[in-house]
Design a protein around this motif. Structure first.
Motif, PDB file in Angstrom:
ATOM      1  N   ASN A   1       0.803  -1.234   0.000  1.00  7.81           N
ATOM      2  CA  ASN A   1       0.000   0.000   0.000  1.00  7.81           C
ATOM      3  C   ASN A   1       0.831   1.278   0.000  1.00  7.81           C
ATOM      4  N   ASN A   2       2.131   1.172  -0.179  1.00  8.73           N
ATOM      5  CA  ASN A   2       2.997   2.343  -0.088  1.00  8.73           C
ATOM      6  C   ASN A   2       3.656   2.720  -1.409  1.00  8.73           C
ATOM      7  N   LEU A   3       3.869   4.016  -1.552  1.00  9.74           N
ATOM      8  CA  LEU A   3       4.759   4.577  -2.563  1.00  9.74           C
ATOM      9  C   LEU A   3       6.059   4.922  -1.854  1.00  9.74           C
ATOM     10  N   TYR A   4       7.191   4.445  -2.409  1.00  6.13           N
ATOM     11  CA  TYR A   4       8.493   4.641  -1.773  1.00  6.13           C
ATOM     12  C   TYR A   4       9.380   5.589  -2.585  1.00  6.13           C
ATOM     13  N   ALA A   5      10.181   6.355  -1.867  1.00  4.62           N
ATOM     14  CA  ALA A   5      11.279   7.126  -2.449  1.00  4.62           C
ATOM     15  C   ALA A   5      12.574   6.572  -1.853  1.00  4.62           C
ATOM     16  N   VAL A   6      13.486   6.113  -2.718  1.00  4.37           N
ATOM     17  CA  VAL A   6      14.693   5.410  -2.294  1.00  4.37           C
ATOM     18  C   VAL A   6      15.909   6.066  -2.946  1.00  4.37           C
ATOM     19  N   ASP A   7      16.952   6.258  -2.194  1.00  4.07           N
ATOM     20  CA  ASP A   7      18.184   6.841  -2.735  1.00  4.07           C
ATOM     21  C   ASP A   7      18.778   5.900  -3.782  1.00  4.07           C
ATOM     22  N   ALA A   8      18.975   6.407  -4.998  1.00  8.18           N
ATOM     23  CA  ALA A   8      19.436   5.564  -6.101  1.00  8.18           C
ATOM     24  C   ALA A   8      20.858   5.070  -5.906  1.00  8.18           C
TER      25      ALA A   8
END
Length: 465
Positions: free
Chosen positions: A121-128
């Motif tokens: 249920n989540n949208l994630y932002a992750v350091d590339a």
């Protein structure tokens, strides 16, 4: 349109509801683990190309596949999970980021951040660079799966959810800006052009929504749910529907320009190249259709349904099929150039960087294949099927897996490909994440598109380093 703030900093576990509606939704997204060992035809016509004729009849597999989906859901609840990823020679894992459920969504990479949805249920932002989480945004549960692939435009992330909403989220903080509610789940990935967000919904409608306010501009109704992600070119929106039709709709008004009928559902997302629309269908065919008239130019028959969305590069259309193969097809004639066989269905949509095709398979692998020859360069094993479509940035490929992980894998190639569909060499005015106003890309007002998902999916750009 409503405004909520559901940004969360603590990990959450998804609540899985095993009911008929959820199984049905999973079927329509193509999010199931199909049976191994199915008999299949790998090249039914020799060269694969067929002349225009009446659409083929689609086999009646819906109920059977819905039950297979249900079984997969029950296995997930019971904690059945494959082993951790391992890789063969020719590639190296940089990192993997674990979410709380399967990663069906295809990643988008902008300004050093990877944005991806998860079944938790989540949208994630992750350091590339490091794989560290920057933030995650939680949609409504219990059925808020994020299988839509995010689009990032001017500091805002747009993404659809199984909770029926299209979300606009601040790319820096993860705070919600607005959400727009449709009548059913959203698996389609949004496209943003000239300040308007275009997205399909399982309520049968294609929506145009103001990117700044979240207000509806218009909607266009089809005869069935829309899993396909829209492509916008020259003031026209192209999108497939599970009513068997490919539609061309005026972007400003929502008026239909033409429609093209196939013999099956169209979860595949269209790609436009050289005045031609390319799209797959569950009648087993890849179609080439005239962009102005909707007339069929040719069709290429595979041995099973085509969920995958085509990518067109230098006169070749690349597409996967449920017959276990990745195909390279002449974009002008529809003749087969080569096919590469995996060990399971290819639902993932291919991406191409530095003469290499990257694609996932339900045999748990990410493959790198020579674009000219179809020869395998390497494969990377994950712990479960790969529905997600890969994205290549600065020599690293990012892809999700049903083992709950987002992976970053060294490709051994130069350059970047940040979204799916038509391939065009960038001009001197192009930046890493954006292109000229008349061509879809990332970060440029007036012409922006999304990554594709089951489909995935739209115009691609490459920057050679």
């Amino acid at each position: 349109m409503y405004l909520k703030n559901r940004i969360s900093t603590e990990p959450r576990l998804a609540i899985i509801v095993a009911n008929e509606d959820l199984w049905s939704i999973d079927w329509n997204v193509g999010a199931m683990r199909p049976p191994h060992g199915r008999s299949r035809t790998t090249d039914p016509t020799g060269d694969g190309a067929t002349t225009p004729s009446s659409p083929a009849t689609v086999r009646g597999t819906t109920r059977r596949r819905m039950l297979l989906t249900a079984g997969a859901g029950i296995a997930s609840i019971a904690g059945v999970r494959s082993t951790q990823a391992t890789q063969t020679t020719g590639c190296d894992e940089r990192w993997h980021f674990e979410t709380g459920e399967h990663v069906h969504s295809s990643p988008t990479v902008v300004d050093g951040t990877v944005f991806v949805g998860s079944g938790d249920n989540n949208l994630y932002a992750v350091d590339a660079e490091t794989g560290d989480e920057q933030w995650h945004f939680e949609t409504d549960g219990p059925v808020g799966h994020v299988r839509s692939s995010p689009t990032v435009v001017d500091g805002t992330v747009f993404v659809g959810s199984y909770d029926d909403n299209l979300y606009a989220v601040d790319a820096e903080t993860g705070d919600e800006q607005w959400h727009f509610e449709t009548g059913a789940s959203i698996s389609s990935s949004p496209t943003v052009v000239d300040g308007t967000v275009f997205v399909g919904s399982s309520d049968h409608n294609l929506y145009a929504v103001d990117a700044e306010t979240g207000d509806e501009q218009w909607h266009f109704e089809t005869g069935a749910r829309i899993l396909s992600s829209p492509m916008v070119v020259g003031g026209t929106v192209f999108v497939g529907s599970n009513d068997n039709h490919l539609y061309a709709v005026e972007a400003e008004t929502g008026n239909e320009q033409w429609h093209f009928e196939t013999g099956g559902d169209i979860p595949s997302s269209p790609t436009v190249a050289e005045e031609t629309v390319f799209v797959g269908s569950m009648d087993n065919n890849l179609y080439a259709v005239d962009v102005a008239t909707g007339d069929e130019q040719w069709r290429f028959e595979t041995g099973d349904e085509v969920f995958s969305s085509p990518t067109v590069v230098d006169g070749t259309a690349f597409v996967g099929s449920e017959d276990y193969n990745l195909y390279a097809v002449d974009a002008k004639t529809g003749e087969k150039r080569w096919r590469f066989e995996t060990s399971d269905h290819v639902v993932s949509s291919p991406t191409v960087a530095d003469s290499t095709v990257f694609v996932g398979s339900l045999d748990n692998h990410l493959y790198a294949v020579g674009a000219a020859t179809g020869d395998e360069q390497w494969r990377f094993r994950t712990g479960d099927p790969v529905f997600s479509s890969p994205t290549v940035v600065d020599g690293t490929v990012f892809v999700g897996s049903w083992d709950n992980n987002l992976y970053a894998v060294e490709t051994g190639v130069a350059g970047s490909r940040v979204c799916h569909g038509q391939y065009t060499t960038p001009s001197a005015d192009d930046s890493m994440w954006g292109v000229a106003d008349e061509v879809p890309g990332f970060g440029v007002p007036g012409a922006l598109t999304a990554l594709g998902g089951v489909a995935y999916l739209l115009n691609r750009r490459r920057t050679d380093e």
